[in-house]
Design an enzyme around this catalytic site. Structure first.
Site, PDB file in Angstrom:
ATOM      1  CE  LYS A   7      47.741  19.095 -11.058  1.00  0.00           C
ATOM      2  NZ  LYS A   7      48.030  20.126 -10.012  1.00  0.00           N
ATOM      3  N   PRO A  12      39.747  23.178  -5.175  1.00  0.00           N
ATOM      4  CG  PRO A  12      39.261  25.240  -5.582  1.00  0.00           C
ATOM      5  CD  PRO A  12      39.242  24.342  -4.470  1.00  0.00           C
ATOM      6  CG  ASP A  13      44.737  21.353  -9.638  1.00  0.00           C
ATOM      7  OD1 ASP A  13      45.304  22.489 -10.250  1.00  0.00           O
ATOM      8  OD2 ASP A  13      45.432  20.350  -9.642  1.00  0.00           O
ATOM      9  CG  ASP A  30      47.840  20.083  -2.588  1.00  0.00           C
ATOM     10  OD1 ASP A  30      47.433  20.687  -3.544  1.00  0.00           O
ATOM     11  OD2 ASP A  30      48.808  19.232  -2.100  1.00  0.00           O
ATOM     12  CG  PHE A  67      56.720  27.144 -10.261  1.00  0.00           C
ATOM     13  CD1 PHE A  67      57.695  27.238  -9.630  1.00  0.00           C
ATOM     14  CD2 PHE A  67      56.438  27.828 -11.326  1.00  0.00           C
ATOM     15  CE1 PHE A  67      58.579  28.479 -10.106  1.00  0.00           C
ATOM     16  CE2 PHE A  67      56.986  28.757 -11.778  1.00  0.00           C
ATOM     17  CZ  PHE A  67      58.330  29.132 -11.141  1.00  0.00           C
ATOM     18  CG  ASN A 121      52.016  27.009   1.478  1.00  0.00           C
ATOM     19  OD1 ASN A 121      52.694  27.639   1.205  1.00  0.00           O
ATOM     20  ND2 ASN A 121      51.061  26.614   0.872  1.00  0.00           N
ATOM     21  CE  LYS A 159      51.778  20.786 -10.185  1.00  0.00           C
ATOM     22  NZ  LYS A 159      52.408  21.639  -8.939  1.00  0.00           N
ATOM     23  CE  LYS A 181      41.436  30.721  20.630  1.00  0.00           C
ATOM     24  NZ  LYS A 181      42.227  31.605  21.359  1.00  0.00           N
TER      25      LYS A 181
END
Length: 400
Positions: free
Chosen positions: A340, A304-305, A278, A322, A208, A336, A288
């Site tokens: 959590k 995994p979180d 995620d 965040f 990202n 969230k 490749k």
């Protein structure tokens, strides 16, 4: 504390004017202070200023006919209990790191057996330059040398970022063996920052736009607030804050493992600012992948979180998350936080041009169970400083 013989080296930079206050504070604490100035330092402050404050002649020349036997570097090197270079310019750091002895200050640093403390002071771009960072790594590996700083914030040139010399009061405290105090003094803080990379094959990966700038600013702010800081960082292209332990990771699984290990040995505050992927590819090809058709399907599985895992521990620290959103920011962030079981969450709208990912600026809203606060738009470092003060206040209430 017993009085020390402090050799204060002053190099060229606008922060040299602050060194006058440092001399005053050291003298007030009962230390003997002698000052050595480089030619560059003399362009900013006159030697007479430091002579008046220290009560000692200021040395500027390598071969001084007024020094004992004309060799001031040997005399001063033997005299000092502690050498402090403040400010230390990028040029001086380069010369010291590479063992040069081309003026009085570098020569006495080579000749002394006393510990040497270096307080960097330079423009943020010079601080971040890869050559400066290479020289700093050399000094960090030198058992005789300790780096004090730098600080972060506004600079004389108008830039904002790391590179400011620590304030004289802080430096005087460090000479006395008293680390800076702040809202997080005595606390151990673990912070995640940057993106993760989830490999598809040896060449490609899913990631990202996170630059890690917010997390790195938070690490510096926590350090300045007195905390012992562990920064768990995904792949980024920015220099690590000094005085912070950095553990580099690549994947989401790596980040969870490193975070869990850091919390296992004790953690008062966990801040998850990293942009963790995620999902990851169900399998990573060993070779490749070649173009063989117009379309290719990629099967993804849930990662995994890290944040939820740390928050769910029986010994969970005060946990701050965040939330980077593009729509309905407040609703998603609060959801969230509740799901959590976080103590606080910091939300920002990454769809706003010029803020968030890859920017030096940001604007955030902080939520906690019975309140909220907005911070910014402002530089990420100023936001980090204000966030750390707010988080420290809530942490103190939770543990008080």
């Amino acid at each position: 504390m017993a009085a020390k013989r402090i050799l204060l080296g002053i190099t060229g930079g606008i922060a040299a004017y602050k060194s006058a206050e440092l001399v005053r504070l050291l003298k007030k604490a009962g230390h003997s202070v002698r000052v050595v100035m480089t030619r560059g330092a003399e362009a900013f402050v006159t030697p007479l200023t430091f002579q008046a404050l220290s009560g000692e002649p200021v040395r500027t020349s390598l071969l001084d006919p007024e020094a004992e036997a004309g060799m001031g570097h040997i005399e001063l090197a033997k005299w000092a209990d502690q050498v402090v270079i403040a400010p230390a310019s990028a040029d001086f750091i380069a010369r010291l790191a590479n063992g040069m002895a081309d003026d009085l200050l570098t020569t006495l640093c080579c000749a002394t057996e006393a510990p040497i403390a270096v307080a960097p002071a330079m423009n943020q771009a010079m601080w971040g330059n890869h050559r400066t960072q290479r020289n700093l790594r050399l000094l960090q590996d030198d058992p005789q040398v300790t780096l004090w700083g730098p600080d972060q914030g506004e600079q004389a040139c108008g830039d904002t970022g790391p590179g400011r010399m620590l304030e004289p009061l802080v430096l005087a405290g460090l000479v006395a063996g008293q680390p800076p105090t702040g809202v997080l003094t005595g606390k151990r803080v673990v912070i995640t920052a940057g993106p993760t990379r989830e490999p598809i094959d040896p060449v490609r990966y899913i990631s990202n736009h996170s630059s890690g700038k917010m997390g790195y600013a938070l690490a510096a702010a926590a350090r300045d607030a007195g905390a012992e800081v562990v920064l768990i960082s995904g792949p980024v292209a920015i220099p690590a804050p000094s005085g912070v332990e950095v553990r580099n990771v690549t994947t989401a699984a790596d980040m969870l493992k490193a975070s869990s290990e850091a919390v296992d040995v004790g953690c008062d505050l966990f801040i998850a600012s990293a942009a963790v992927a995620d999902y990851r590819p169900q399998s990573c090809e060993s070779d490749k992948i070649k173009k063989s058709s117009e379309q290719m399907a990629l099967s993804l599985v849930r990662n995994p979180d890290t944040l939820a895992t740390i928050a769910a521990r029986a010994d969970a620290p005060f946990t701050v998350g965040f939330a980077a959103e593009t729509t309905d920011v407040a609703r998603y962030a609060i959801d969230k936080m509740q799901r959590k079981k976080l103590q606080m969450i910091v939300a920002n709208d990454v769809s706003v041009p010029g803020l968030g990912f890859n920017s030096d600026n940001n604007a955030v809203t902080v939520f906690w169970p019975d309140g909220q606060a907005s911070i910014g738009p402002d530089s990420k470092q100023r936001i980090a400083d204000r966030l750390m003060a707010l988080i420290g206040e809530h942490l103190d209430q939770a543990t008080g």
